[in-house]
Design a protein around this motif. Structure first.
Motif, PDB file in Angstrom:
ATOM      1  N   GLU A   1      74.917  33.894  74.012  1.00 36.28           N
ATOM      2  CA  GLU A   1      75.745  33.658  72.822  1.00 36.28           C
ATOM      3  C   GLU A   1      76.454  34.928  72.371  1.00 36.28           C
ATOM      4  O   GLU A   1      77.488  34.877  71.710  1.00 36.28           O
ATOM      5  CB  GLU A   1      74.860  33.116  71.686  1.00 36.28           C
ATOM      6  CG  GLU A   1      75.579  32.812  70.384  1.00 36.28           C
ATOM      7  CD  GLU A   1      76.637  31.727  70.517  1.00 36.28           C
ATOM      8  OE1 GLU A   1      77.526  31.673  69.643  1.00 36.28           O
ATOM      9  OE2 GLU A   1      76.585  30.941  71.485  1.00 36.28           O
ATOM     10  N   LEU A   2      75.914  36.090  72.734  1.00 40.67           N
ATOM     11  CA  LEU A   2      76.455  37.378  72.289  1.00 40.67           C
ATOM     12  C   LEU A   2      77.736  37.703  73.055  1.00 40.67           C
ATOM     13  O   LEU A   2      77.706  38.016  74.236  1.00 40.67           O
ATOM     14  CB  LEU A   2      75.402  38.470  72.505  1.00 40.67           C
ATOM     15  CG  LEU A   2      75.701  39.864  71.967  1.00 40.67           C
ATOM     16  CD1 LEU A   2      75.933  39.844  70.469  1.00 40.67           C
ATOM     17  CD2 LEU A   2      74.543  40.807  72.297  1.00 40.67           C
ATOM     18  N   LYS A   3      78.863  37.638  72.369  1.00 37.97           N
ATOM     19  CA  LYS A   3      80.172  37.820  73.018  1.00 37.97           C
ATOM     20  C   LYS A   3      80.833  39.158  72.678  1.00 37.97           C
ATOM     21  O   LYS A   3      81.711  39.626  73.382  1.00 37.97           O
ATOM     22  CB  LYS A   3      81.130  36.698  72.597  1.00 37.97           C
ATOM     23  CG  LYS A   3      80.607  35.271  72.847  1.00 37.97           C
ATOM     24  CD  LYS A   3      80.471  34.943  74.325  1.00 37.97           C
ATOM     25  CE  LYS A   3      80.296  33.443  74.575  1.00 37.97           C
ATOM     26  NZ  LYS A   3      79.074  32.878  73.991  1.00 37.97           N
ATOM     27  N   ASP A   4      80.459  39.750  71.541  1.00 39.58           N
ATOM     28  CA  ASP A   4      81.091  40.987  71.074  1.00 39.58           C
ATOM     29  C   ASP A   4      80.039  42.060  70.857  1.00 39.58           C
ATOM     30  O   ASP A   4      78.887  41.908  71.259  1.00 39.58           O
ATOM     31  CB  ASP A   4      81.857  40.713  69.769  1.00 39.58           C
ATOM     32  CG  ASP A   4      83.001  39.728  69.960  1.00 39.58           C
ATOM     33  OD1 ASP A   4      83.928  40.053  70.723  1.00 39.58           O
ATOM     34  OD2 ASP A   4      82.956  38.643  69.353  1.00 39.58           O
ATOM     35  N   LYS A   5      80.445  43.124  70.193  1.00 37.57           N
ATOM     36  CA  LYS A   5      79.516  44.205  69.876  1.00 37.57           C
ATOM     37  C   LYS A   5      78.332  43.673  69.066  1.00 37.57           C
ATOM     38  O   LYS A   5      77.175  44.012  69.313  1.00 37.57           O
ATOM     39  CB  LYS A   5      80.255  45.291  69.087  1.00 37.57           C
ATOM     40  CG  LYS A   5      79.422  46.504  68.730  1.00 37.57           C
ATOM     41  CD  LYS A   5      80.290  47.523  67.998  1.00 37.57           C
ATOM     42  CE  LYS A   5      79.499  48.738  67.579  1.00 37.57           C
ATOM     43  NZ  LYS A   5      80.352  49.713  66.835  1.00 37.57           N
TER      44      LYS A   5
END
Length: 224
Positions: free
Chosen positions: A141-145
């Motif tokens: 789910e982690l797509k960005d910083k």
């Protein structure tokens, strides 16, 4: 918009990631508050009066009105103090943030608890598998910083239990739940989040948590 001069209190424990969630949100908003320190196993009558249903921290008081449950408190803080929003403005993104934050409590926090204090070895193995599966969902789910994009948001704050608490828990209980090898994106996120100036200021000393969880281990399993 609410004034920072209004009376704000937080009843908490150093050992609780749920209390730290509230403190991070208040610090992000620039809201001054009074911290009331509770003791593990000996909660004050005042806290029990403010939270008679669950009788646990955190309890958040705003102008004598008590609010319990950390995720509920985070939403209240975000709605009351509009500066530096932690929830997205888009309704679908807000709903997703709520979903993943509840997922963290349901699958990760509760999963780690079952791993540490299982009924038997079979339950422990099952709980390890389920907790790792939950962490893989977050890894994907982690797509960005940050989960909130370039700035920390609701899900990041909710996940402080993973970013900071999992490490001393693993060490105290001899576990390998959350490693850089298995969860590289999530691990790197945890380092970024823990080192964010506002977050870093509100995290308890790691040694304090390690001593606490080693004590819990010895209480439950006996010293080795």
């Amino acid at each position: 918009m609410a004034s920072n001069k209004e009376e704000v209190k937080v009843f908490g424990l150093v050992e609780s990631p749920f209390v730290t969630r509230v403190e991070i949100a208040l610090k992000l908003k620039g809201v001054e508050y009074k911290y009331e320190q509770e003791k593990v196993g000996n909660l004050s009558e005042t806290l029990k009066k403010y939270n008679p249903v669950y009788k646990k921290v955190p309890v958040f008081i705003h102008n004598d009105k008590p609010i319990s449950e950390s995720l509920v408190i985070l939403e209240y803080i975000d709605e009351t103090w509009k500066q530096n929003p932690i929830l997205p403005s888009d309704p679908s993104k807000r709903a997703l943030a709520r979903f993943w934050s509840n997922f963290i409590d349901d699958k990760c926090s509760n999963g780690a608890r079952k791993v540490c204090f299982p009924l038997d070895e079979k339950e422990r193995e099952k709980s390890i598998e389920e907790t790792k599966e939950a962490l893989h969902f977050l890894e994907n789910e982690l797509k960005d910083k940050f989960f909130g994009g370039e700035d920390i948001g609701f899900v990041d704050i909710a996940a402080v239990v993973i970013s900071f608490w999992f490490s001393p828990i693993q060490e105290a209980f001899g576990l390998k739940l959350f490693t850089i090898e298995e969860f590289p994106k999530l691990y790197n996120w945890s380092q970024e989040f823990n080192n964010h100036p506002i977050v870093k200021e509100k995290l308890p000393p790691r040694e304090t948590l390690l001593a606490f969880y080693k004590g819990r281990y010895e209480e439950h399993f006996g010293s080795k």
